[in-house]
Design a protein around this motif. Structure first.
Motif, PDB file in Angstrom:
ATOM      1  N   UNK A  84       0.837  -1.208   0.000  1.00 51.58           N
ATOM      2  CA  UNK A  84       0.000   0.000   0.000  1.00 51.58           C
ATOM      3  C   UNK A  84       0.867   1.251   0.000  1.00 51.58           C
ATOM      4  N   UNK A  85       1.900   1.250   0.818  1.00 47.62           N
ATOM      5  CA  UNK A  85       2.777   2.424   0.910  1.00 47.62           C
ATOM      6  C   UNK A  85       3.506   2.683  -0.401  1.00 47.62           C
ATOM      7  N   UNK A  86       3.889   1.627  -1.093  1.00 51.68           N
ATOM      8  CA  UNK A  86       4.631   1.789  -2.339  1.00 51.68           C
ATOM      9  C   UNK A  86       3.730   2.187  -3.505  1.00 51.68           C
ATOM     10  N   UNK A  87       2.579   1.547  -3.654  1.00 57.48           N
ATOM     11  CA  UNK A  87       1.745   1.744  -4.832  1.00 57.48           C
ATOM     12  C   UNK A  87       0.707   2.854  -4.708  1.00 57.48           C
ATOM     13  N   UNK A  88       0.295   3.204  -3.489  1.00 59.34           N
ATOM     14  CA  UNK A  88      -0.766   4.204  -3.320  1.00 59.34           C
ATOM     15  C   UNK A  88      -0.182   5.555  -2.919  1.00 59.34           C
ATOM     16  N   UNK A  89      -0.787   6.609  -3.441  1.00 58.94           N
ATOM     17  CA  UNK A  89      -0.396   7.959  -3.018  1.00 58.94           C
ATOM     18  C   UNK A  89      -0.803   8.135  -1.556  1.00 58.94           C
ATOM     19  N   UNK A  90      -0.202   9.096  -0.844  1.00 55.04           N
ATOM     20  CA  UNK A  90      -0.607   9.335   0.542  1.00 55.04           C
ATOM     21  C   UNK A  90      -2.105   9.637   0.677  1.00 55.04           C
ATOM     22  N   UNK A  91      -2.678  10.401  -0.253  1.00 52.96           N
ATOM     23  CA  UNK A  91      -4.107  10.712  -0.185  1.00 52.96           C
ATOM     24  C   UNK A  91      -4.947   9.443  -0.359  1.00 52.96           C
ATOM     25  N   UNK A  92      -4.554   8.563  -1.267  1.00 51.73           N
ATOM     26  CA  UNK A  92      -5.288   7.306  -1.467  1.00 51.73           C
ATOM     27  C   UNK A  92      -5.169   6.418  -0.229  1.00 51.73           C
ATOM     28  N   UNK A  93      -3.998   6.411   0.403  1.00 44.53           N
ATOM     29  CA  UNK A  93      -3.821   5.625   1.625  1.00 44.53           C
ATOM     30  C   UNK A  93      -4.770   6.109   2.721  1.00 44.53           C
ATOM     31  N   UNK A  94      -4.931   7.424   2.839  1.00 45.21           N
ATOM     32  CA  UNK A  94      -5.846   7.989   3.844  1.00 45.21           C
ATOM     33  C   UNK A  94      -7.292   7.626   3.528  1.00 45.21           C
ATOM     34  N   UNK A  95      -7.661   7.684   2.250  1.00 48.60           N
ATOM     35  CA  UNK A  95      -9.021   7.342   1.848  1.00 48.60           C
ATOM     36  C   UNK A  95      -9.318   5.871   2.144  1.00 48.60           C
ATOM     37  N   UNK A  96      -8.361   4.996   1.871  1.00 55.53           N
ATOM     38  CA  UNK A  96      -8.523   3.572   2.139  1.00 55.53           C
ATOM     39  C   UNK A  96      -8.674   3.335   3.644  1.00 55.53           C
ATOM     40  N   UNK A  97      -7.843   3.997   4.435  1.00 52.78           N
ATOM     41  CA  UNK A  97      -7.915   3.836   5.895  1.00 52.78           C
ATOM     42  C   UNK A  97      -9.262   4.318   6.437  1.00 52.78           C
ATOM     43  N   UNK A  98      -9.774   5.426   5.908  1.00 55.32           N
ATOM     44  CA  UNK A  98     -11.075   5.946   6.350  1.00 55.32           C
ATOM     45  C   UNK A  98     -12.188   4.963   5.995  1.00 55.32           C
ATOM     46  N   UNK A  99     -12.140   4.400   4.794  1.00 51.55           N
ATOM     47  CA  UNK A  99     -13.138   3.403   4.382  1.00 51.55           C
ATOM     48  C   UNK A  99     -13.102   2.210   5.334  1.00 51.55           C
ATOM     49  N   UNK A 100     -11.902   1.722   5.624  1.00 57.04           N
ATOM     50  CA  UNK A 100     -11.769   0.552   6.481  1.00 57.04           C
ATOM     51  C   UNK A 100     -12.283   0.813   7.894  1.00 57.04           C
ATOM     52  N   UNK A 101     -12.027   2.002   8.428  1.00 54.88           N
ATOM     53  CA  UNK A 101     -12.507   2.336   9.768  1.00 54.88           C
ATOM     54  C   UNK A 101     -14.033   2.407   9.801  1.00 54.88           C
ATOM     55  N   UNK A 102     -14.615   2.913   8.742  1.00 59.00           N
ATOM     56  CA  UNK A 102     -16.070   3.072   8.684  1.00 59.00           C
ATOM     57  C   UNK A 102     -16.794   1.765   8.336  1.00 59.00           C
ATOM     58  N   UNK A 153      -4.861   6.311 -11.541  1.00 58.33           N
ATOM     59  CA  UNK A 153      -3.429   6.453 -11.280  1.00 58.33           C
ATOM     60  C   UNK A 153      -2.919   7.743 -11.883  1.00 58.33           C
ATOM     61  N   UNK A 154      -1.922   8.323 -11.251  1.00 58.77           N
ATOM     62  CA  UNK A 154      -1.260   9.516 -11.758  1.00 58.77           C
ATOM     63  C   UNK A 154      -0.263   9.094 -12.841  1.00 58.77           C
ATOM     64  N   UNK A 155      -0.322   9.738 -14.004  1.00 60.38           N
ATOM     65  CA  UNK A 155       0.562   9.348 -15.111  1.00 60.38           C
ATOM     66  C   UNK A 155       2.024   9.701 -14.850  1.00 60.38           C
ATOM     67  N   UNK A 156       2.284  10.696 -14.019  1.00 55.67           N
ATOM     68  CA  UNK A 156       3.664  11.091 -13.740  1.00 55.67           C
ATOM     69  C   UNK A 156       4.299  10.186 -12.694  1.00 55.67           C
ATOM     70  N   UNK A 157       3.636  10.020 -11.553  1.00 57.51           N
ATOM     71  CA  UNK A 157       4.207   9.214 -10.465  1.00 57.51           C
ATOM     72  C   UNK A 157       3.866   7.733 -10.589  1.00 57.51           C
ATOM     73  N   UNK A 158       2.836   7.417 -11.367  1.00 54.35           N
ATOM     74  CA  UNK A 158       2.303   6.069 -11.538  1.00 54.35           C
ATOM     75  C   UNK A 158       1.704   5.524 -10.245  1.00 54.35           C
ATOM     76  N   UNK A 159       1.519   6.367  -9.241  1.00 53.79           N
ATOM     77  CA  UNK A 159       0.893   5.960  -7.976  1.00 53.79           C
ATOM     78  C   UNK A 159      -0.628   5.901  -8.163  1.00 53.79           C
ATOM     79  N   UNK A 160      -1.255   4.987  -7.449  1.00 52.76           N
ATOM     80  CA  UNK A 160      -2.717   4.915  -7.445  1.00 52.76           C
ATOM     81  C   UNK A 160      -3.217   6.087  -6.598  1.00 52.76           C
TER      82      UNK A 160
END
Length: 167
Positions: A84-102, A153-160
């Motif tokens: 998750x840390x490698x492939x997801x952007x920090x914003x996507x990681x936060x969104x995933x964590x919020x979904x999981x908590x809810x 995904x971002x075309x520049x960073x290739x992060x989700x």
């Protein structure tokens, strides 16, 4: 004379090993088709390109599902977190964590269990982003349940940068 006997003995042992392997290989291939012959489906070729966001999404989902499928492995949770840390952007990681908590469900798969198959297809790009559709199959058989996840995904960073269940 001794060297010739030893060479023949080694050659005979090699031939026996090859013949034994040939006899065992069909048994390892799987169940018989009923006609006395065994059929083995060819595995699809896998390939990728590290510059492709779609390939990276496929790589992420494949590795992530492998990591959580092997949940008896003590390192699997750490592996999933690292992926998750490698492939997801920090914003996507936060969104995933919020979904999981809810929702008390996995924010990558949008489920509480693990799919048995996955597929990723490119659906388009624009404004600096690429989108892919991840199809998750939850069981085998003709009536297998399938869900889909839209991944941006971002075309520049290739992060989700975003994940959302479809339908």
């Amino acid at each position: 004379m001794r060297k010739t006997i030893r060479t023949r003995f080694i050659a005979a042992g090699g031939v026996a090993a090859v013949l034994s392997l040939a006899a065992v290989t069909p048994a390892l291939a799987g169940p018989s088709s009923g006609s006395g012959t065994r059929t083995v489906a060819a595995a699809p070729a896998s390939q990728g390109d590290p510059r492709s966001t779609t390939t990276r999404v496929a790589n992420f989902y494949g590795a992530y599902i492998d990591a959580i499928w092997d949940n008896e492995d003590a390192g699997s949770a750490a592996d999933a977190k690292a992926l998750r840390a490698f492939y997801l952007s920090p914003a996507a990681q936060k969104k995933v964590a919020a979904y999981e908590a809810e929702q008390h469900a996995d924010g990558i798969l949008f489920a509480q269990n693990v799919p048995v198959k996955w597929a990723v297809s490119y659906t388009g790009s624009g404004a600096g982003h690429s989108t892919a559709l991840v199809t998750l199959t939850w069981s085998d058989g003709k009536d297998a349940q399938v869900t889909k996840v839209k991944v941006q995904s971002d075309l520049t960073t290739r992060k989700i940068t975003d994940l959302a269940p479809v339908g």
